[in-house]
Design an enzyme around this catalytic site. Structure first.
Site, PDB file in Angstrom:
ATOM      1  N   TYR A 173       0.842  -1.214   0.000  1.00 53.95           N
ATOM      2  CA  TYR A 173       0.000   0.000   0.000  1.00 53.95           C
ATOM      3  C   TYR A 173       0.873   1.258   0.000  1.00 53.95           C
ATOM      4  O   TYR A 173       0.549   2.253  -0.630  1.00 53.95           O
ATOM      5  CB  TYR A 173      -0.978  -0.019   1.180  1.00 53.95           C
ATOM      6  CG  TYR A 173      -2.223  -0.808   0.842  1.00 53.95           C
ATOM      7  CD1 TYR A 173      -2.307  -2.167   1.149  1.00 53.95           C
ATOM      8  CD2 TYR A 173      -3.275  -0.217   0.150  1.00 53.95           C
ATOM      9  CE1 TYR A 173      -3.428  -2.912   0.780  1.00 53.95           C
ATOM     10  CE2 TYR A 173      -4.401  -0.955  -0.221  1.00 53.95           C
ATOM     11  CZ  TYR A 173      -4.467  -2.299   0.091  1.00 53.95           C
ATOM     12  OH  TYR A 173      -5.554  -3.035  -0.300  1.00 53.95           O
ATOM     13  N   GLN A 191     -15.696   3.934  -6.367  1.00 53.17           N
ATOM     14  CA  GLN A 191     -15.015   2.782  -5.791  1.00 53.17           C
ATOM     15  C   GLN A 191     -13.535   3.110  -5.566  1.00 53.17           C
ATOM     16  O   GLN A 191     -12.818   2.342  -4.957  1.00 53.17           O
ATOM     17  CB  GLN A 191     -15.142   1.581  -6.736  1.00 53.17           C
ATOM     18  CG  GLN A 191     -16.577   1.147  -6.979  1.00 53.17           C
ATOM     19  CD  GLN A 191     -16.692   0.229  -8.181  1.00 53.17           C
ATOM     20  OE1 GLN A 191     -16.574  -0.988  -8.061  1.00 53.17           O
ATOM     21  NE2 GLN A 191     -16.881   0.807  -9.348  1.00 53.17           N
ATOM     22  N   ASN A 192     -13.114   4.256  -6.069  1.00 53.77           N
ATOM     23  CA  ASN A 192     -11.693   4.625  -6.006  1.00 53.77           C
ATOM     24  C   ASN A 192     -11.302   5.090  -4.604  1.00 53.77           C
ATOM     25  O   ASN A 192     -12.060   5.801  -3.944  1.00 53.77           O
ATOM     26  CB  ASN A 192     -11.377   5.708  -7.047  1.00 53.77           C
ATOM     27  CG  ASN A 192     -11.613   5.179  -8.447  1.00 53.77           C
ATOM     28  OD1 ASN A 192     -11.763   3.973  -8.658  1.00 53.77           O
ATOM     29  ND2 ASN A 192     -11.669   6.092  -9.409  1.00 53.77           N
ATOM     30  N   ASP A 244      -8.514   6.814  -4.166  1.00 50.89           N
ATOM     31  CA  ASP A 244      -7.650   7.997  -4.328  1.00 50.89           C
ATOM     32  C   ASP A 244      -8.457   9.267  -4.029  1.00 50.89           C
ATOM     33  O   ASP A 244      -9.669   9.211  -3.854  1.00 50.89           O
ATOM     34  CB  ASP A 244      -7.055   8.033  -5.736  1.00 50.89           C
ATOM     35  CG  ASP A 244      -8.107   8.218  -6.831  1.00 50.89           C
ATOM     36  OD1 ASP A 244      -8.164   7.389  -7.762  1.00 50.89           O
ATOM     37  OD2 ASP A 244      -8.884   9.195  -6.751  1.00 50.89           O
ATOM     38  N   HIS A 249     -15.246   2.229  -1.165  1.00 54.84           N
ATOM     39  CA  HIS A 249     -14.168   1.279  -0.801  1.00 54.84           C
ATOM     40  C   HIS A 249     -13.102   1.934   0.060  1.00 54.84           C
ATOM     41  O   HIS A 249     -11.963   1.446   0.147  1.00 54.84           O
ATOM     42  CB  HIS A 249     -13.564   0.669  -2.069  1.00 54.84           C
ATOM     43  CG  HIS A 249     -14.524  -0.213  -2.796  1.00 54.84           C
ATOM     44  ND1 HIS A 249     -14.343  -0.595  -4.102  1.00 54.84           N
ATOM     45  CD2 HIS A 249     -15.690  -0.781  -2.405  1.00 54.84           C
ATOM     46  CE1 HIS A 249     -15.367  -1.366  -4.492  1.00 54.84           C
ATOM     47  NE2 HIS A 249     -16.194  -1.491  -3.480  1.00 54.84           N
ATOM     48  N   CYS A 297      -5.067   1.421  21.148  1.00 49.45           N
ATOM     49  CA  CYS A 297      -5.319   0.080  21.689  1.00 49.45           C
ATOM     50  C   CYS A 297      -4.175  -0.909  21.444  1.00 49.45           C
ATOM     51  O   CYS A 297      -4.236  -2.041  21.914  1.00 49.45           O
ATOM     52  CB  CYS A 297      -6.623  -0.491  21.113  1.00 49.45           C
ATOM     53  SG  CYS A 297      -6.440  -1.078  19.424  1.00 49.45           S
ATOM     54  N   SER A 332     -15.356  -2.009 -14.276  1.00 50.08           N
ATOM     55  CA  SER A 332     -15.693  -3.294 -14.905  1.00 50.08           C
ATOM     56  C   SER A 332     -17.015  -3.821 -14.346  1.00 50.08           C
ATOM     57  O   SER A 332     -17.553  -4.803 -14.843  1.00 50.08           O
ATOM     58  CB  SER A 332     -14.575  -4.305 -14.616  1.00 50.08           C
ATOM     59  OG  SER A 332     -14.444  -4.502 -13.209  1.00 50.08           O
ATOM     60  N   ALA A 336     -12.184   8.136 -20.541  1.00 45.09           N
ATOM     61  CA  ALA A 336     -12.931   9.113 -19.737  1.00 45.09           C
ATOM     62  C   ALA A 336     -12.401  10.527 -19.932  1.00 45.09           C
ATOM     63  O   ALA A 336     -13.170  11.475 -20.037  1.00 45.09           O
ATOM     64  CB  ALA A 336     -12.843   8.721 -18.262  1.00 45.09           C
TER      65      ALA A 336
HETATM   66  N1  APR Z   1     -11.295   5.698 -19.301  1.00 42.47           N
HETATM   67  C1  APR Z   1     -12.424   5.019 -18.932  1.00 42.47           C
HETATM   68  N2  APR Z   1     -12.423   3.715 -18.549  1.00 42.47           N
HETATM   69  C2  APR Z   1     -11.235   3.073 -18.565  1.00 42.47           C
HETATM   70  C3  APR Z   1     -10.020   3.710 -18.943  1.00 42.47           C
HETATM   71  C4  APR Z   1     -10.094   5.083 -19.323  1.00 42.47           C
HETATM   72  N3  APR Z   1      -9.016   5.765 -19.687  1.00 42.47           N
HETATM   73  N4  APR Z   1      -9.001   2.797 -18.853  1.00 42.47           N
HETATM   74  C5  APR Z   1      -9.582   1.629 -18.425  1.00 42.47           C
HETATM   75  N5  APR Z   1     -10.917   1.795 -18.261  1.00 42.47           N
HETATM   76  C6  APR Z   1     -11.921   0.823 -17.800  1.00 42.47           C
HETATM   77  C7  APR Z   1     -11.650  -0.635 -18.147  1.00 42.47           C
HETATM   78  O1  APR Z   1     -12.084  -0.966 -19.447  1.00 42.47           O
HETATM   79  C8  APR Z   1     -12.470  -1.347 -17.068  1.00 42.47           C
HETATM   80  O2  APR Z   1     -13.813  -1.523 -17.480  1.00 42.47           O
HETATM   81  O3  APR Z   1     -11.954   0.874 -16.404  1.00 42.47           O
HETATM   82  C9  APR Z   1     -12.428  -0.367 -15.890  1.00 42.47           C
HETATM   83  C10 APR Z   1     -11.513  -0.771 -14.756  1.00 42.47           C
HETATM   84  O4  APR Z   1     -12.031  -1.945 -14.165  1.00 42.47           O
HETATM   85  P1  APR Z   1     -11.323  -2.567 -12.866  1.00 42.47           P
HETATM   86  O5  APR Z   1      -9.860  -2.572 -13.078  1.00 42.47           O
HETATM   87  O6  APR Z   1     -12.019  -3.852 -12.589  1.00 42.47           O
HETATM   88  O7  APR Z   1     -11.598  -1.490 -11.735  1.00 42.47           O
HETATM   89  P2  APR Z   1     -12.922  -1.268 -10.862  1.00 42.47           P
HETATM   90  O8  APR Z   1     -14.147  -1.591 -11.620  1.00 42.47           O
HETATM   91  O9  APR Z   1     -12.822   0.079 -10.272  1.00 42.47           O
HETATM   92  O10 APR Z   1     -12.702  -2.359  -9.689  1.00 42.47           O
HETATM   93  C11 APR Z   1     -13.648  -2.440  -8.663  1.00 42.47           C
HETATM   94  O11 APR Z   1     -12.268  -3.972  -7.444  1.00 42.47           O
HETATM   95  O12 APR Z   1     -10.144  -4.551  -6.965  1.00 42.47           O
HETATM   96  C12 APR Z   1     -11.262  -4.014  -6.435  1.00 42.47           C
HETATM   97  O13 APR Z   1     -11.530  -2.503  -4.642  1.00 42.47           O
HETATM   98  C13 APR Z   1     -11.050  -2.585  -5.946  1.00 42.47           C
HETATM   99  O14 APR Z   1     -12.500  -0.648  -6.225  1.00 42.47           O
HETATM  100  C14 APR Z   1     -11.932  -1.754  -6.887  1.00 42.47           C
HETATM  101  C15 APR Z   1     -12.977  -2.754  -7.345  1.00 42.47           C
END
Ligand code: APR
Length: 250
Positions: free
Chosen positions: A69, A99-100, A102, A119, A152, A191, A233
């Site tokens: 981390y 879900q980010n 950051d 998250h 604690c 995703s 995006a």
């Molecule tokens: N602009 C828009 N979408 C994008 C870009 C971009 N430049 N680059 C990638 N993507 C898309 C991918 O196609 C995918 O659909 O972003 C998505 C990322 O998916 P994941 O990596 O699965 O991330 P996320 O959906 O946020 O994961 C959910 O899973 O691992 C855990 O806790 C973690 O919050 C996270 C959760």
């Protein structure tokens, strides 16, 4: 013939309650890796989530987890909001369900109370003892190694939600409540495979909301879209939101 972008803008022109729901793809163009992209940089193709993002993994090897981390934290310290974060921040009445972990939405100017971090936050540590509410913010440029809770004595850990853990109760309830009364949900860069967060799209649709998805890859989110905008995006979100004054609450 309207382009998809024009059709999506026509949907937003109708007004009503709109909210944004985002994932790692929103921060990809800032230089933060996503988790599951078909790209060697994606975190879960390089690292084992059961080892690094679970209670069992932390208890088996807490130093390793904190090290990992802190590596992500030093990366966060170097990056800045991209054009999509800025376009979302230019909609001050819009609620951001994310879900980010950051802080790029807040750095772009979104009021912290308008960002629902489902998250958790990588900018904070909290006590691993569920009965202790100790929490502190972290110097992202110089994150500390594994250490004990000053209250604690249990170990401190990142204030993020690990696989198998519950989402922060009130934040989740507010996100669910909002998704039950939307006219349009704007889904950006997720995703939509991790539940319960991914379930917000179905929930919004079940309560009559239209769904606009922005992502280079359709995936699970795209299959639930009324309008799917294929692309990055940082390119699409500014063009989609330009000139609007969207609101999540009337
Ligand atoms: N602009 C828009 N979408 C994008 C870009 C971009 N430049 N680059 C990638 N993507 C898309 C991918 O196609 C995918 O659909 O972003 C998505 C990322 O998916 P994941 O990596 O699965 O991330 P996320 O959906 O946020 O994961 C959910 O899973 O691992 C855990 O806790 C973690 O919050 C996270 C959760």
């Amino acid at each position: 013939m309207k382009t998809d972008l024009q059709a999506a803008r026509a949907l937003l022109e109708r007004g009503g309650r709109v909210a944004a729901f985002s994932g790692a793809g929103l921060s990809a163009e800032s230089g933060l890796s996503t988790f599951r992209d078909p790209d060697p940089d994606a975190l879960w193709s390089r690292f084992d989530p059961t080892e690094l993002a679970s209670v069992e993994g932390f208890e088996a090897n807490p130093e390793r987890v904190i090290e990992w981390y802190n590596w992500r934290r030093s990366r966060h310290a170097e990056v800045r909001p991209n054009a999509a974060h800025r376009a979302l921040a230019a909609q001050p009445r819009l609620i951001q369900i994310t879900q980010n972990v950051d802080s790029l939405l807040e750095q772009a100017g979104v009021e912290p109370e308008r960002v629902f971090h489902l998250h958790g936050s990588i900018l904070h540590d909290r006590c691993h003892n569920p009965a202790c509410s100790y929490r502190e913010s972290i110097d992202m440029h110089d994150p500390p190694p594994l250490r004990a809770c000053p209250r604690c004595g249990e170990r401190l850990r990142p204030a993020v939600v690990w696989f198998g853990e519950a989402l922060p109760g009130s934040t989740w309830q507010r996100a669910e409540a909002l998704c039950r009364r939307l006219d349009c949900l704007l889904v950006i860069g997720t995703s939509a495979t991790v539940y319960p967060a991914a379930g917000l799209i179905e929930l919004a649709r079940a309560h009559g909301s239209r769904v606009i998805v922005v992502d280079p890859n359709p995936g699970a989110a795209g299959s639930q879209a009324d309008i799917f905008l294929a692309g990055a995006a940082g390119v699409i979100v500014p063009a989609l939101l330009d000139g609007f004054d969207l609101a999540s609450e009337p």
